[in-house]
Design a protein around this motif. Structure first.
Motif, PDB file in Angstrom:
ATOM      1  N   LEU A 109       2.958  34.437  32.145  1.00 19.41           N
ATOM      2  CA  LEU A 109       4.205  34.220  32.476  1.00 19.41           C
ATOM      3  C   LEU A 109       4.255  32.643  32.421  1.00 19.41           C
ATOM      4  CD1 LEU A 109       6.022  34.683  35.264  1.00 19.41           C
ATOM      5  CD2 LEU A 109       4.299  33.670  36.852  1.00 19.41           C
ATOM      6  N   HIS A 110       4.891  32.246  31.362  1.00 26.61           N
ATOM      7  CA  HIS A 110       5.238  30.735  30.842  1.00 26.61           C
ATOM      8  C   HIS A 110       4.424  30.226  30.126  1.00 26.61           C
ATOM      9  CE1 HIS A 110       8.532  30.486  34.278  1.00 26.61           C
ATOM     10  NE2 HIS A 110       7.460  30.532  35.157  1.00 26.61           N
ATOM     11  N   GLY A 111       4.203  31.081  29.211  1.00 27.86           N
ATOM     12  CA  GLY A 111       3.414  30.693  27.820  1.00 27.86           C
ATOM     13  C   GLY A 111       1.921  31.282  28.548  1.00 27.86           C
ATOM     14  N   ILE A 112       1.681  31.365  29.973  1.00 27.69           N
ATOM     15  CA  ILE A 112       0.369  31.273  30.389  1.00 27.69           C
ATOM     16  C   ILE A 112      -0.502  32.779  30.513  1.00 27.69           C
ATOM     17  CG2 ILE A 112      -1.183  30.546  32.263  1.00 27.69           C
ATOM     18  CD1 ILE A 112       0.431  28.161  32.873  1.00 27.69           C
ATOM     19  N   GLU A 113      -1.633  33.121  30.398  1.00 30.34           N
ATOM     20  CA  GLU A 113      -1.655  34.085  30.109  1.00 30.34           C
ATOM     21  C   GLU A 113      -2.457  34.937  31.955  1.00 30.34           C
ATOM     22  OE1 GLU A 113      -4.459  37.930  28.835  1.00 30.34           O
ATOM     23  OE2 GLU A 113      -4.243  36.350  27.005  1.00 30.34           O
ATOM     24  N   LEU A 114      -1.839  35.852  32.133  1.00 25.35           N
ATOM     25  CA  LEU A 114      -1.541  36.286  33.877  1.00 25.35           C
ATOM     26  C   LEU A 114      -3.130  37.707  33.250  1.00 25.35           C
ATOM     27  CD1 LEU A 114       1.193  37.066  35.050  1.00 25.35           C
ATOM     28  CD2 LEU A 114       0.030  34.825  35.470  1.00 25.35           C
ATOM     29  N   SER A 115      -3.790  36.971  34.758  1.00 23.64           N
ATOM     30  CA  SER A 115      -5.697  38.125  34.342  1.00 23.64           C
ATOM     31  C   SER A 115      -5.646  39.305  35.570  1.00 23.64           C
ATOM     32  CB  SER A 115      -6.990  37.046  34.973  1.00 23.64           C
ATOM     33  OG  SER A 115      -7.820  37.760  35.478  1.00 23.64           O
ATOM     34  N   ILE A 128       1.562  52.136  24.980  1.00 26.15           N
ATOM     35  CA  ILE A 128       2.973  53.247  25.127  1.00 26.15           C
ATOM     36  C   ILE A 128       3.661  53.300  24.511  1.00 26.15           C
ATOM     37  CG2 ILE A 128       4.476  53.264  27.147  1.00 26.15           C
ATOM     38  CD1 ILE A 128       2.610  50.731  28.863  1.00 26.15           C
ATOM     39  N   GLU A 129       3.819  55.023  23.605  1.00 31.02           N
ATOM     40  CA  GLU A 129       4.811  55.041  22.862  1.00 31.02           C
ATOM     41  C   GLU A 129       6.751  54.428  22.844  1.00 31.02           C
ATOM     42  OE1 GLU A 129       3.794  55.389  19.903  1.00 31.02           O
ATOM     43  OE2 GLU A 129       0.931  55.835  20.767  1.00 31.02           O
ATOM     44  N   GLY A 130       7.075  53.647  21.954  1.00 28.65           N
ATOM     45  CA  GLY A 130       7.947  52.655  22.321  1.00 28.65           C
ATOM     46  C   GLY A 130       8.007  51.898  22.944  1.00 28.65           C
ATOM     47  N   TYR A 131       7.347  51.239  22.845  1.00 27.45           N
ATOM     48  CA  TYR A 131       7.373  50.098  23.670  1.00 27.45           C
ATOM     49  C   TYR A 131       6.451  48.703  23.101  1.00 27.45           C
ATOM     50  CZ  TYR A 131       9.280  52.158  27.996  1.00 27.45           C
ATOM     51  OH  TYR A 131      10.780  52.376  28.528  1.00 27.45           O
ATOM     52  N   ASP A 132       6.768  47.290  23.051  1.00 27.79           N
ATOM     53  CA  ASP A 132       6.471  46.390  22.094  1.00 27.79           C
ATOM     54  C   ASP A 132       6.366  45.519  23.028  1.00 27.79           C
ATOM     55  OD1 ASP A 132       4.547  45.411  20.936  1.00 27.79           O
ATOM     56  OD2 ASP A 132       6.436  44.857  18.989  1.00 27.79           O
ATOM     57  N   VAL A 133       6.733  44.953  22.925  1.00 23.77           N
ATOM     58  CA  VAL A 133       6.800  43.483  23.509  1.00 23.77           C
ATOM     59  C   VAL A 133       8.186  43.452  24.786  1.00 23.77           C
ATOM     60  CG1 VAL A 133       6.919  40.660  23.628  1.00 23.77           C
ATOM     61  CG2 VAL A 133       5.694  42.556  22.381  1.00 23.77           C
ATOM     62  N   LYS A 134       8.636  43.324  25.975  1.00 22.73           N
ATOM     63  CA  LYS A 134       9.768  42.972  26.748  1.00 22.73           C
ATOM     64  C   LYS A 134       9.627  41.520  27.424  1.00 22.73           C
ATOM     65  CE  LYS A 134      11.132  47.662  27.517  1.00 22.73           C
ATOM     66  NZ  LYS A 134      12.720  47.811  27.458  1.00 22.73           N
ATOM     67  N   TYR A 135      10.846  41.047  27.477  1.00 26.48           N
ATOM     68  CA  TYR A 135      10.873  39.637  28.580  1.00 26.48           C
ATOM     69  C   TYR A 135      11.360  40.184  29.410  1.00 26.48           C
ATOM     70  CZ  TYR A 135       9.353  37.861  24.417  1.00 26.48           C
ATOM     71  OH  TYR A 135       8.211  37.168  22.984  1.00 26.48           O
ATOM     72  N   PHE A 136      11.137  39.370  31.033  1.00 25.83           N
ATOM     73  CA  PHE A 136      11.868  39.404  31.648  1.00 25.83           C
ATOM     74  C   PHE A 136      11.847  37.455  32.669  1.00 25.83           C
ATOM     75  CE2 PHE A 136       9.524  43.796  31.111  1.00 25.83           C
ATOM     76  CZ  PHE A 136      10.896  43.883  31.567  1.00 25.83           C
ATOM     77  N   GLY A 137      13.334  37.045  31.948  1.00 21.34           N
ATOM     78  CA  GLY A 137      12.592  35.965  32.365  1.00 21.34           C
ATOM     79  C   GLY A 137      11.538  35.229  31.669  1.00 21.34           C
ATOM     80  N   GLY A 138      10.944  34.312  32.222  1.00 24.54           N
ATOM     81  CA  GLY A 138       9.951  33.537  31.669  1.00 24.54           C
ATOM     82  C   GLY A 138       8.702  34.856  31.727  1.00 24.54           C
ATOM     83  N   LEU A 139       8.947  36.023  32.355  1.00 18.40           N
ATOM     84  CA  LEU A 139       7.623  36.755  32.234  1.00 18.40           C
ATOM     85  C   LEU A 139       7.557  37.784  31.103  1.00 18.40           C
ATOM     86  CD1 LEU A 139       4.952  37.960  33.974  1.00 18.40           C
ATOM     87  CD2 LEU A 139       6.880  39.876  34.545  1.00 18.40           C
ATOM     88  N   LYS A 140       6.675  37.491  30.191  1.00 19.01           N
ATOM     89  CA  LYS A 140       6.505  38.409  28.842  1.00 19.01           C
ATOM     90  C   LYS A 140       5.349  39.919  29.231  1.00 19.01           C
ATOM     91  CE  LYS A 140       4.550  37.608  23.695  1.00 19.01           C
ATOM     92  NZ  LYS A 140       4.046  37.679  23.378  1.00 19.01           N
ATOM     93  N   VAL A 141       5.985  40.547  28.984  1.00 19.82           N
ATOM     94  CA  VAL A 141       4.563  42.296  28.659  1.00 19.82           C
ATOM     95  C   VAL A 141       4.370  42.528  27.652  1.00 19.82           C
ATOM     96  CG1 VAL A 141       4.797  44.369  29.871  1.00 19.82           C
ATOM     97  CG2 VAL A 141       5.890  42.583  31.574  1.00 19.82           C
ATOM     98  N   ASP A 142       3.502  42.472  26.882  1.00 21.79           N
ATOM     99  CA  ASP A 142       3.630  43.030  25.467  1.00 21.79           C
ATOM    100  C   ASP A 142       1.885  44.286  25.423  1.00 21.79           C
ATOM    101  OD1 ASP A 142       1.826  43.581  23.384  1.00 21.79           O
ATOM    102  OD2 ASP A 142       2.032  41.603  22.384  1.00 21.79           O
ATOM    103  N   PHE A 143       2.354  45.404  25.349  1.00 19.83           N
ATOM    104  CA  PHE A 143       2.477  46.779  26.195  1.00 19.83           C
ATOM    105  C   PHE A 143       1.155  46.930  25.119  1.00 19.83           C
ATOM    106  CE2 PHE A 143       6.187  47.292  26.971  1.00 19.83           C
ATOM    107  CZ  PHE A 143       6.357  47.836  29.606  1.00 19.83           C
ATOM    108  N   ARG A 144       1.495  46.627  23.818  1.00 20.63           N
ATOM    109  CA  ARG A 144      -0.228  46.891  22.788  1.00 20.63           C
ATOM    110  C   ARG A 144      -1.023  46.070  22.694  1.00 20.63           C
ATOM    111  NH1 ARG A 144       1.644  51.113  19.608  1.00 20.63           N
ATOM    112  NH2 ARG A 144       4.309  51.993  19.642  1.00 20.63           N
TER     113      ARG A 144
END
Length: 227
Positions: A144-150, A122-138
């Motif tokens: 979520l809170h440091g634990i990778e979701l499956s 996804i061009e123009g995106y890298d990492v976004k945080y929504f509270g405890g949720l981290k979304v790494d596009f690349r």
């Protein structure tokens, strides 16, 4: 060369699928029982599994649950059971596609190619945080809170797309076309099942930080408070 694991106790069917997949330049391994399937999966770490439901020993459902407990490896279910409830069970348990016997081997190869298509970066995106949720596009990861979701690859692609377009509403048909592609041949009910699985994965994410909303009669949207 990507490895495909065929889990099918009918030797003739397994041999035919193996021949067609090898012709399509895949490396193919075979398993004929549930226990053998789990052992070979752990040893091979395949790119995709073609999984029969009715097997000696552990069933296809058991194997799918085992795979999903440790991996998002794509799984296509193969079965003679054509009832809609079995299809929904497979998709709701985390299968990426479902093919009912008898089938055309060339169609199976086409489905394998379709499922293996990775979401585009996804061009123009890298990492976004929504509270405890981290979304790494690349990296294509969600923690979520440091634990990778499956997530299955298909569910992950859907979730990343929604996060990429916050506060926008998409119908099932739009999500199928823009995320899974026009060659997707499943029911639009699969979108509802995917959203259900995504919500289950996000069950510990507080609604005060965000959610996937259902707009009755309209579709779905991702609503969150970016930090």
């Amino acid at each position: 060369m990507k490895t495909i694991l065929i889990v099918e106790d009918e030797i003739t069917i397994s041999r035919v699928l193996k021949a067609y997949l090898e012709k399509a330049q895949f490396h193919v391994e075979q398993a004929f029982t549930g226990d053998e399937a789990i052992a070979k999966y752990d040893a091979l770490n395949p790119s995709l599994v073609l999984l029969d439901v009715m097997l000696p020993g552990k069933s296809g459902w058991d194997i799918l649950a085992n795979i999903r407990s440790k991996s998002a490896c794509p799984v296509i279910m193969l079965t003679a059971l054509g009832q809609i409830n079995h299809k929904l069970t497979g998709l709701n348990t985390g299968a990426d596609d479902y093919i009912t016997k008898p089938f055309n081997a060339e169609e199976v190869v086409a489905r394998v190619h379709a499922v293996l298509r990775r979401p585009a970066i996804i061009e123009g995106y890298d990492v976004k945080y929504f509270g405890g949720l981290k979304v790494d596009f690349r990296a294509h990861t969600v923690t979520l809170h440091g634990i990778e979701l499956s997530f299955t690859p298909r569910d992950l692609a859907l979730f990343l797309f929604l996060v990429q377009h916050p506060n926008q509403t998409f119908t099932r048909e739009q999500l199928i076309e823009q995320v899974w592609g026009m060659d997707y041949e499943g029911s639009d009910r699969a979108v509802d099942l995917a959203i259900k699985r995504i919500r289950r994965a996000l069950e510990n994410w507080p609604v005060t930080e965000g959610e996937i909303r259902t707009l009755r009669g309209l579709g779905y949207q991702f609503v969150a408070y970016e930090k």
